[in-house]
Write an enzyme that holds these catalytic residues in place. Sequence first.
Site, PDB file in Angstrom:
ATOM      1  N   SER A 137       0.587  -1.183   0.260  1.00 38.90           N
ATOM      2  CA  SER A 137      -0.147  -0.063  -0.136  1.00 38.90           C
ATOM      3  C   SER A 137       0.953   1.193  -0.190  1.00 38.90           C
ATOM      4  CB  SER A 137      -0.981   0.146   1.110  1.00 38.90           C
ATOM      5  OG  SER A 137      -1.772   1.164   1.250  1.00 38.90           O
TER       6      SER A 137
ATOM      7  N   ASP B  27      10.387   8.166 -11.039  1.00 44.47           N
ATOM      8  CA  ASP B  27      10.210   7.873  -9.739  1.00 44.47           C
ATOM      9  C   ASP B  27      11.259   6.739  -9.262  1.00 44.47           C
ATOM     10  OD1 ASP B  27       9.377   7.778  -7.056  1.00 44.47           O
ATOM     11  OD2 ASP B  27       7.458   6.942  -7.469  1.00 44.47           O
TER      12      ASP B  27
END
EC number: 2.7.11.-
Length: 689
Positions: free
Chosen positions: A265, A417
């Site tokens: 998550s 990223d």
Amino acid sequence: MSNKQIFLKFKSGEIILNNFNKYTDSISSKLLFYQNIKNQENNSGNENYKNFNYNYKNKNNYNNNNNNNNSNSSSNNNGSNNNIKFNSLFISSIYLYNNNNSNNNDLKNDKNDNSIGNINKIIKPKIEIQDLLNPFEAIKEIVGNKEDEEINLVKIGIRVLELGLILLPSVLTFPCCFIPGVKELWWQLLLETIQFSGTCWIKFGQWISTRPDLFPDLLIEKFSQLHSQCPSHSFQFTNESIENSFNGKSIKDLFLWFDEEPMASGSVAQVHKALTMDGKVAVVKVLHPNVKSNIKRDFFIIYSLIWAFSHIPEMKWLSLPESILEFGKSMMKQADLELEASHLNRFNSNFKYNSEVIFPKPLYPLVSKEVLVESFEPGSPIMDFIKKNDHHNPTLAKIGLSAYMQMMLVDNFVHADLHPGNVLVRTSDDDNFKSIDNNYFKKYNNDNDQQQQQQYNLPFKRKLYDTIEKSHKKFDSMLGGIQLKSIDFKEHQKSSPKLIFLDVGLVTQLGQQDKDHFIELFTEIVNGNGKEGAELLIRYAREAKCTEEEMYQFKERMGTLFNQVQNSKLSEVHVGQFMSEILGLVREYHVKIESNFATLVMGTIVLEGLGKQLDPSLGLLKAAIPFLLKSQVFSFSNFIKDFFLKSKTSKKQLNNDNNNNNNNNNNNKNNNDNNNKNNNNKNNNEKNK
């Protein structure tokens, strides 16, 4: 054919020729600097390069005075290889034509310019910094709707109070950051506070860590420790999101099996493992509840604070509101999973001929703005290989370096990223277990073909191969109640490892001009030309608030930095540390560079950091040379294609214009003949009467 007709024939082509100056300034230096690289590695030949460049420029000036092109080219290219000589001749002929048919006097102005490869100065016009947008206008800019329901002053006020309570312990204990024995605890408290503040604040901290051109080194170091492991949302919300995204179809309608426990998550979404109806193991990425509205709300608060501080004179040079605006746009892009799917398609296309680099594949039609279903790509975290000093590490370093250089210098489409959490490694064993995983699911599905979907529940771990004993003969699975009587491991031969890149929601692309500037800076680094590199940064900066004395100091200090490269072998240069120091000087002397430029530099720093941990002998600059040359060949070939296409179009247009003129002349002639004939008939009739 007259000169005027020739000029008309190539009139549209002349625009292309003027633009060609941009390419020659970049291409000539890149085609030539490869020779300089070889000479530097052999510690010889530097003077030959400079002499060749000097003769090359004199040759162009000679052409500008309308002297013999071919004889001069052949006499001034001693010591260059045939490819360079060919390109010099081609560029000379283009310039000869251009200077004879236009008022371009740039070459005359550059006679005394000794910068390497500088045939024609490219002076980027200063970008006027726009008036500061107020927070409401900034929200309109990133979402396209000023009347957004989430931008409500009451809700904003409540959120500010909530954030105030969260930040209060860090604010009250701020003096502790100056006490040697306690300051690390205070920084840890601050990082945990930011983690607790939500998605936008975590991403804001991570964004700060990527901008050493704006923020001090201490802040960069501490905020780089922020991670995006956040609390997961409920399975009920996941089910509702899937139903809303795919026309009311539930999980049971779309998947044979779905793990209710998330694999991970992050700050924007969480991922589950599942099995599609056609038997493919997949990863299902689902946005967190209200993530977009929370991003907009917190962005409004962050932008308001920065907007207020930007009115302080000492803060104006940073142009922080503009940078924060770009940050807000990138955040909204990360919250659009359809866009991430398109990024995956682009990366898979770019690397379709490279079997050592893997990106997940979106599984259409199971793609929406809130839910993305993509192929499951098993692998181990790259940090595991770094920690155990695996024998694959040198190979992994080369694969990662080549992949990033292709993204940055050839494709101009860069994963923005990149950090160890988004890079996995797959070895041959992982491929075997992936096959077992898929076969297990398929066998289960076939054996239970007559059962209703709600009756099955597979009680095994998320990664099935974690529960499999590595046997070369047989495997019995008691967990699923199924026995696979024989699974043979036939692929035990050694194969090269593969790198898997995840989470491509954020990418960086440079405009062609900015890309050329970035490559030019690389060239100056390789050549050890500090003053030229400083001039490049100042020339292409969005804003440079330096006095003449400060500019002189900036160039001198850059020269000192670059000399370190010049006096070292390329394989020994630590590019990450070197570029960090460059960005430090940029910040110190208030030179404002493009945000995408800084992002690429930071990506390079992160890449080299990982590469050096995998293989200390890794030489980034030396490995980048083929990609630099390849990027210039692509740029040059695209230009040539475009030039001749435009020239052909202009020729066709000219022919059409000539045909139209001829048709008009013929029509006028016919009309005149008809008028004369009518007049004669009229006169004859009157005479007869």
